[in-house]
Design a protein around this motif. Structure first.
Motif, PDB file in Angstrom:
ATOM      1  N   PRO A  48       6.314   2.027   1.465  1.00 19.07           N
ATOM      2  CA  PRO A  48       6.288   3.340   1.336  1.00 19.07           C
ATOM      3  C   PRO A  48       5.626   3.849   0.193  1.00 19.07           C
ATOM      4  O   PRO A  48       4.947   4.820   0.149  1.00 19.07           O
ATOM      5  CB  PRO A  48       7.508   3.789   1.852  1.00 19.07           C
ATOM      6  CG  PRO A  48       8.104   2.798   2.413  1.00 19.07           C
ATOM      7  CD  PRO A  48       7.689   1.392   1.918  1.00 19.07           C
ATOM      8  N   GLU A  49       6.212   3.180  -1.010  1.00 18.06           N
ATOM      9  CA  GLU A  49       5.692   3.749  -2.345  1.00 18.06           C
ATOM     10  C   GLU A  49       4.246   3.604  -2.609  1.00 18.06           C
ATOM     11  O   GLU A  49       3.435   4.225  -3.448  1.00 18.06           O
ATOM     12  CB  GLU A  49       6.642   3.011  -3.552  1.00 18.06           C
ATOM     13  CG  GLU A  49       8.191   3.356  -3.406  1.00 18.06           C
ATOM     14  CD  GLU A  49       8.761   2.716  -2.291  1.00 18.06           C
ATOM     15  OE1 GLU A  49       9.879   3.415  -1.938  1.00 18.06           O
ATOM     16  OE2 GLU A  49       8.497   2.092  -1.715  1.00 18.06           O
ATOM     17  N   ASP A  50       3.952   2.297  -2.071  1.00 12.02           N
ATOM     18  CA  ASP A  50       2.355   1.901  -2.396  1.00 12.02           C
ATOM     19  C   ASP A  50       1.640   3.133  -1.713  1.00 12.02           C
ATOM     20  O   ASP A  50       0.514   3.441  -1.990  1.00 12.02           O
ATOM     21  CB  ASP A  50       2.258   0.693  -1.647  1.00 12.02           C
ATOM     22  CG  ASP A  50       2.798  -0.410  -2.550  1.00 12.02           C
ATOM     23  OD1 ASP A  50       2.580  -0.491  -3.458  1.00 12.02           O
ATOM     24  OD2 ASP A  50       3.265  -1.610  -1.693  1.00 12.02           O
ATOM     25  N   VAL A  51       1.983   3.397  -0.272  1.00 12.76           N
ATOM     26  CA  VAL A  51       1.368   4.330   0.446  1.00 12.76           C
ATOM     27  C   VAL A  51       1.309   5.721  -0.332  1.00 12.76           C
ATOM     28  O   VAL A  51       0.418   6.492  -0.347  1.00 12.76           O
ATOM     29  CB  VAL A  51       1.791   4.441   1.786  1.00 12.76           C
ATOM     30  CG1 VAL A  51       1.095   5.614   2.538  1.00 12.76           C
ATOM     31  CG2 VAL A  51       1.803   3.168   2.389  1.00 12.76           C
ATOM     32  N   GLU A  52       2.338   6.132  -0.833  1.00 13.37           N
ATOM     33  CA  GLU A  52       2.376   7.464  -1.583  1.00 13.37           C
ATOM     34  C   GLU A  52       1.464   7.423  -2.620  1.00 13.37           C
ATOM     35  O   GLU A  52       1.026   8.552  -3.070  1.00 13.37           O
ATOM     36  CB  GLU A  52       3.970   7.542  -2.195  1.00 13.37           C
ATOM     37  CG  GLU A  52       5.108   8.025  -0.868  1.00 13.37           C
ATOM     38  CD  GLU A  52       5.008   9.250  -0.646  1.00 13.37           C
ATOM     39  OE1 GLU A  52       4.156  10.008  -1.052  1.00 13.37           O
ATOM     40  OE2 GLU A  52       5.621   9.769   0.347  1.00 13.37           O
ATOM     41  N   ALA A  53       1.532   6.350  -3.547  1.00 13.29           N
ATOM     42  CA  ALA A  53       0.550   6.123  -4.527  1.00 13.29           C
ATOM     43  C   ALA A  53      -0.914   6.395  -4.126  1.00 13.29           C
ATOM     44  O   ALA A  53      -1.554   7.078  -5.046  1.00 13.29           O
ATOM     45  CB  ALA A  53       0.847   4.899  -5.316  1.00 13.29           C
ATOM     46  N   VAL A  54      -1.167   5.886  -3.050  1.00 14.26           N
ATOM     47  CA  VAL A  54      -2.380   6.152  -2.555  1.00 14.26           C
ATOM     48  C   VAL A  54      -2.895   7.118  -2.234  1.00 14.26           C
ATOM     49  O   VAL A  54      -3.956   7.984  -2.315  1.00 14.26           O
ATOM     50  CB  VAL A  54      -2.928   4.987  -1.716  1.00 14.26           C
ATOM     51  CG1 VAL A  54      -4.138   5.320  -1.016  1.00 14.26           C
ATOM     52  CG2 VAL A  54      -2.743   3.686  -2.139  1.00 14.26           C
ATOM     53  N   CYS A  55      -1.951   7.950  -1.423  1.00 15.75           N
ATOM     54  CA  CYS A  55      -2.405   8.975  -0.485  1.00 15.75           C
ATOM     55  C   CYS A  55      -1.927  10.399  -1.271  1.00 15.75           C
ATOM     56  O   CYS A  55      -2.114  11.409  -0.933  1.00 15.75           O
ATOM     57  CB  CYS A  55      -1.690   9.071   0.903  1.00 15.75           C
ATOM     58  SG  CYS A  55      -2.185   7.580   2.141  1.00 15.75           S
ATOM     59  N   GLY A  56      -0.927  10.384  -2.513  1.00 15.10           N
ATOM     60  CA  GLY A  56      -0.641  11.599  -2.975  1.00 15.10           C
ATOM     61  C   GLY A  56      -1.419  12.013  -3.776  1.00 15.10           C
ATOM     62  O   GLY A  56      -2.560  11.876  -3.849  1.00 15.10           O
TER      63      GLY A  56
END
Length: 345
Positions: free
Chosen positions: A114-122
């Motif tokens: 989830p942290e990976d996704v947050e980094a890309v989408c945030g």
């Protein structure tokens, strides 16, 4: 030569060859419009527990991934994948060839977090640049991963939550799904509940060829076969795919395959551990990644085959050993005995 290179070197399970021989002269309509394909799709829907899922059986994994991503994403949308993801490393830029960018993330143990996704989408990425960069729209995962690890139910639930937060699709590559179903707490009904689409691998699980794509999200179903045909993804003799998946879904054969190849991998893993062999990653599946001395590998390579992964240092190399439905216990014993002799030398 005893091979542990991959899990698709042999033709097919005897049950599949028998089924194909028995139906050889039937005469079936083409392009998956046959009764076998329809029956296989119904069997898959029942196992997944999604009565209205669309099921399309395509020929291979790369083809399934590229057709699915081309169909599901708009031209400006991109797919998030771990750095070791199959679509990013081992599919010859096929996703980019459809006009969609892969957005690689570091991940953990071969898995998107989830942290990976947050980094890309945030706000630090897409939120700050807006239309100046491609828009993340899908998270691609594989079960098992490229390094033999598997997602847990808890990890999938967390990914679904972050996908919902950013309105992302969750897509699962199931090339080695039989192994994963046996060694994880993730089930077919759970994949049907949490993924927008996923596929059930056949090629690496005893079939001659074939992957069954299950589309759960209604928004992704429209005109899929038009796009698959346009991309060269529809087999004229589609009944050959249907017959194979009819067989795999019958009498829990698919699940039994996964258990069998994992049991062979367990035997191999435990034998390597007894010899004091180090592994690059802790893998519960049918892919093992031991680290061995180059001198030992040089003396074994005329009798055994494996895939070389990377040089660890000047004297050691990481290799991959894979068990399949056809792996014999005596072959494992022969390899372990030879390895023990060379290590002691």
């Amino acid at each position: 030569m005893i091979s542990f290179v991959n899990d698709y070197s042999e033709n097919a399970l005897p049950e599949i060859l028998e089924a194909m021989t028995a139906t050889n002269l039937e005469g079936n309509p083409g392009y998956s419009g046959d009764a076998h394909s329809a029956h296989a799709a119904e069997m898959i829907r029942e196992k997944v527990g999604v009565p209205n899922a669309a099921v399309h059986i395509l020929v291979g994994g790369t083809q399934t991934n590229l057709v699915a991503i081309a169909a599901f994403l708009r031209p400006h949308e991109a797919v998030i994948t771990v750095e070791t993801g199959h679509i990013h490393v081992h599919e010859t830029g096929s996703i980019e060839g459809t006009g969609h960018k892969c957005l690689p993330v570091k991940g953990k143990d071969g898995k998107v977090t989830p942290e990976d996704v947050e980094a890309v989408c945030g706000p630090s990425y897409w939120g700050a640049a807006g239309i100046l960069v491609v828009k993340p729209k899908m998270v691609y995962i594989s079960q098992c991963t490229e390094v033999g690890t598997v997602y847990t139910k808890e990890e999938l639930l967390a990914l679904r939550e972050v996908c919902d937060k950013y309105d992302l699709l969750l897509y699962c590559d199931g090339a080695r799904l039989a192994s994963a179903l046996d060694c994880s707490d993730v089930t077919l009904p759970l994949l049907g509940e949490l993924c927008d689409a996923f596929y059930i691998g056949g090629t690496k699980n005893g079939a001659l060829f074939g992957e069954a794509l299950v589309i759960v999200n209604d928004r992704l179903k429209e005109d899929f076969m038009y796009i698959a045909k346009q991309r060269g993804g529809v087999l004229a003799k589609g009944w050959l795919l249907g017959i194979q998946f009819e067989t795999l879904m019958k009498d829990d054969l698919y699940e039994r395959i996964g258990h069998n190849l994992n049991e062979k991998a367990k035997m191999l893993r435990e034998g390597l551990q007894e010899l004091g062999v180090e592994f690059s990653v802790e893998s519960p599946s049918n892919q093992l990644f031991p680290i061995l001395p180059d001198a030992v590998l040089d003396r074994l390579r005329d009798r055994f085959a494996w895939e070389t992964i990377s040089k660890v240092d000047e004297a050691r190399t990481e290799i991959r050993l894979v068990t399949s439905w056809a792996t014999k216990e005596e072959d494992i014993h022969t390899f372990l005995e030879a390895l023990e002799k060379e290590l002691s030398a």
